[in-house]
Design a protein around this motif. Structure first.
Motif, PDB file in Angstrom:
ATOM      1  N   ARG A  12       5.449  -0.898   2.720  1.00  0.00           N
ATOM      2  CA  ARG A  12       5.565  -0.743   1.264  1.00  0.00           C
ATOM      3  C   ARG A  12       5.771   0.716   0.895  1.00  0.00           C
ATOM      4  O   ARG A  12       5.203   1.615   1.524  1.00  0.00           O
ATOM      5  N   LEU A  13       6.563   0.943  -0.146  1.00  0.00           N
ATOM      6  CA  LEU A  13       6.789   2.295  -0.642  1.00  0.00           C
ATOM      7  C   LEU A  13       6.054   2.482  -1.965  1.00  0.00           C
ATOM      8  O   LEU A  13       6.249   1.713  -2.901  1.00  0.00           O
ATOM      9  N   GLU A  14       5.161   3.471  -2.029  1.00  0.00           N
ATOM     10  CA  GLU A  14       4.472   3.787  -3.287  1.00  0.00           C
ATOM     11  C   GLU A  14       4.916   5.171  -3.721  1.00  0.00           C
ATOM     12  O   GLU A  14       4.406   6.179  -3.238  1.00  0.00           O
ATOM     13  N   CYS A  15       5.898   5.181  -4.627  1.00  0.00           N
ATOM     14  CA  CYS A  15       6.535   6.448  -4.968  1.00  0.00           C
ATOM     15  C   CYS A  15       6.945   6.426  -6.432  1.00  0.00           C
ATOM     16  O   CYS A  15       7.521   5.446  -6.893  1.00  0.00           O
ATOM     17  N   PRO A  16       6.615   7.480  -7.200  1.00  0.00           N
ATOM     18  CA  PRO A  16       7.025   7.515  -8.605  1.00  0.00           C
ATOM     19  C   PRO A  16       8.548   7.337  -8.733  1.00  0.00           C
ATOM     20  O   PRO A  16       9.286   7.837  -7.876  1.00  0.00           O
ATOM     21  N   LEU A  17       8.974   6.629  -9.772  1.00  0.00           N
ATOM     22  CA  LEU A  17      10.419   6.414  -9.950  1.00  0.00           C
ATOM     23  C   LEU A  17      11.156   7.733 -10.124  1.00  0.00           C
ATOM     24  O   LEU A  17      12.229   7.944  -9.584  1.00  0.00           O
TER      25      LEU A  17
ATOM     26  N   ILE B  43       1.711  -0.866   6.437  1.00  0.00           N
ATOM     27  CA  ILE B  43       2.163   0.517   6.565  1.00  0.00           C
ATOM     28  C   ILE B  43       2.654   0.921   5.177  1.00  0.00           C
ATOM     29  O   ILE B  43       3.529   0.272   4.616  1.00  0.00           O
ATOM     30  N   ILE B  44       2.025   1.943   4.617  1.00  0.00           N
ATOM     31  CA  ILE B  44       2.390   2.354   3.260  1.00  0.00           C
ATOM     32  C   ILE B  44       2.933   3.783   3.295  1.00  0.00           C
ATOM     33  O   ILE B  44       2.349   4.654   3.944  1.00  0.00           O
ATOM     34  N   ILE B  45       4.046   3.976   2.613  1.00  0.00           N
ATOM     35  CA  ILE B  45       4.541   5.344   2.425  1.00  0.00           C
ATOM     36  C   ILE B  45       4.147   5.742   1.008  1.00  0.00           C
ATOM     37  O   ILE B  45       4.597   5.127   0.039  1.00  0.00           O
ATOM     38  N   ARG B  46       3.280   6.729   0.896  1.00  0.00           N
ATOM     39  CA  ARG B  46       2.811   7.150  -0.432  1.00  0.00           C
ATOM     40  C   ARG B  46       3.297   8.563  -0.715  1.00  0.00           C
ATOM     41  O   ARG B  46       3.230   9.430   0.164  1.00  0.00           O
ATOM     42  N   VAL B  47       3.777   8.777  -1.938  1.00  0.00           N
ATOM     43  CA  VAL B  47       4.344  10.074  -2.299  1.00  0.00           C
ATOM     44  C   VAL B  47       3.682  10.590  -3.569  1.00  0.00           C
ATOM     45  O   VAL B  47       3.524   9.831  -4.535  1.00  0.00           O
ATOM     46  N   TRP B  48       3.251  11.831  -3.560  1.00  0.00           N
ATOM     47  CA  TRP B  48       2.649  12.424  -4.759  1.00  0.00           C
ATOM     48  C   TRP B  48       2.881  13.937  -4.773  1.00  0.00           C
ATOM     49  O   TRP B  48       3.215  14.515  -3.733  1.00  0.00           O
ATOM     50  N   THR B  49       2.696  14.534  -5.955  1.00  0.00           N
ATOM     51  CA  THR B  49       2.841  15.991  -6.014  1.00  0.00           C
ATOM     52  C   THR B  49       1.474  16.627  -6.173  1.00  0.00           C
ATOM     53  O   THR B  49       0.548  16.037  -6.740  1.00  0.00           O
ATOM     54  N   GLU B  50       1.366  17.840  -5.644  1.00  0.00           N
ATOM     55  CA  GLU B  50       0.115  18.579  -5.740  1.00  0.00           C
ATOM     56  C   GLU B  50       0.500  20.043  -5.832  1.00  0.00           C
ATOM     57  O   GLU B  50       1.120  20.565  -4.905  1.00  0.00           O
TER      58      GLU B  50
END
Ligand code: ADP
Length: 255
Positions: free
Chosen positions: A133-138, A170-177
């Motif tokens: 699964r992809l968890e990523c802001p549009l 398996i999750i691909i998670r994307v975020w900014t910091e």
């Protein structure tokens, strides 16, 4: 420094600085040479194992000691493929470690790459295997990165996640910091023991379990990934628990 004793001008600050910087250069060249020797030793060791297997089979086939069954040819093909992978990986590794991999850093949107990788890897998963699964802001902010090198890192991390995750997710998670974008590959696989964790990025390093039960790896993928992340001014980190899963994450600078 050694220059100091021989030169009567040792009190001159410029000369002292020069001598100190010569000594530093000499020490760093010695380090490079030692690493090169070590790399060649490791490489030789890794290449010898499959070569010994192939040679042993060929000799026994020639002697008539074993019959040329399809299984024997499968084994020979498997070892030859392993050699091929090792040689390819080694070439990448030596370029990466020498800093010779050309990087083409540009502002880019990572989302299309992530979407296409998820599609590609989802096809490889078995029916009773993990879900991907992809968890990523549009709307992703742009990063400064080399698209091919970033794809290589993700292919390595996802390949490992698939290889070492029999079931679960398996999750691909994307975020900014702050000024970075983080990309994490989170799996529910076999995990890595705390005592092994400090070694995962070392070249040719593999856990005992993955050596025994999960063939196909070379122990170079994570070493290359770390070099590729660093070439792009990012960081790579791992967290894991034996038996419950691993998280590998890396950062890229925001554009
Ligand atoms: P390999 O080609 O063997 O996978 P890597 O450098 O990619 O080489 O990984 C080194 C070792 O770290 C692997 O052999 C495996 O033992 C361990 N490892 C890497 N990723 C994972 C993961 N997602 N889950 C469990 N173990 C892992």
């Amino acid at each position: 420094g050694q220059l100091d004793e021989r030169l009567p001008l040792s009190g001159v600050p410029e000369l002292n600085r020069l001598s100190a910087s010569f000594n530093r250069m000499a020490a760093s060249l010695e380090g490079v040479e030692a690493r090169r020797r070590e790399l060649i030793q490791d490489m030789t060791h890794e290449l010898r194992t499959p070569l010994t297997v192939v040679r042993g089979y060929l000799e026994e086939l020639a002697d008539g000691g074993i019959k040329p069954t399809p299984e024997i040819y499968q084994r020979l093909t498997k070892e030859t493929k392993r050699l091929e992978r090792l040689v390819n990986d080694l070439q990448e590794l030596s370029k990466a470690e020498a800093g010779y991999l050309p990087v083409n850093i540009q502002p880019m949107n990572l989302r299309p790459l992530l979407e296409s990788l998820v599609e590609k890897f989802a096809d490889q998963l078995l029916e009773d295997g993990p879900v991907l699964r992809l968890e990523c802001p549009l709307q992703l902010p742009f990063v400064l990165a080399d698209i091919d090198r970033t794809e290589q890192i993700l292919v390595n991390l996802l390949g490992n996640a698939v290889r070492y995750t029999p079931t679960g997710s398996i999750i691909i998670r994307v975020w900014t910091e702050e000024s970075k974008l983080w990309i994490a590959v989170i799996d529910t696989g076999i995990g890595i023991a705390a005592s092994d964790l400090p070694h995962v990025f070392e070249r040719f390093w593999r856990t005992d379990t993955s050596r025994d039960r999960y063939s196909g790896g070379t122990g170079i993928g994570l070493t290359i990934s770390r070099s590729l992340v660093e070439l792009q001014s990012g960081q790579i980190e791992v967290e894991s628990e034996l038996g419950s899963g691993s998280t590998f994450r890396f950062s890229l600078p925001l554009a």
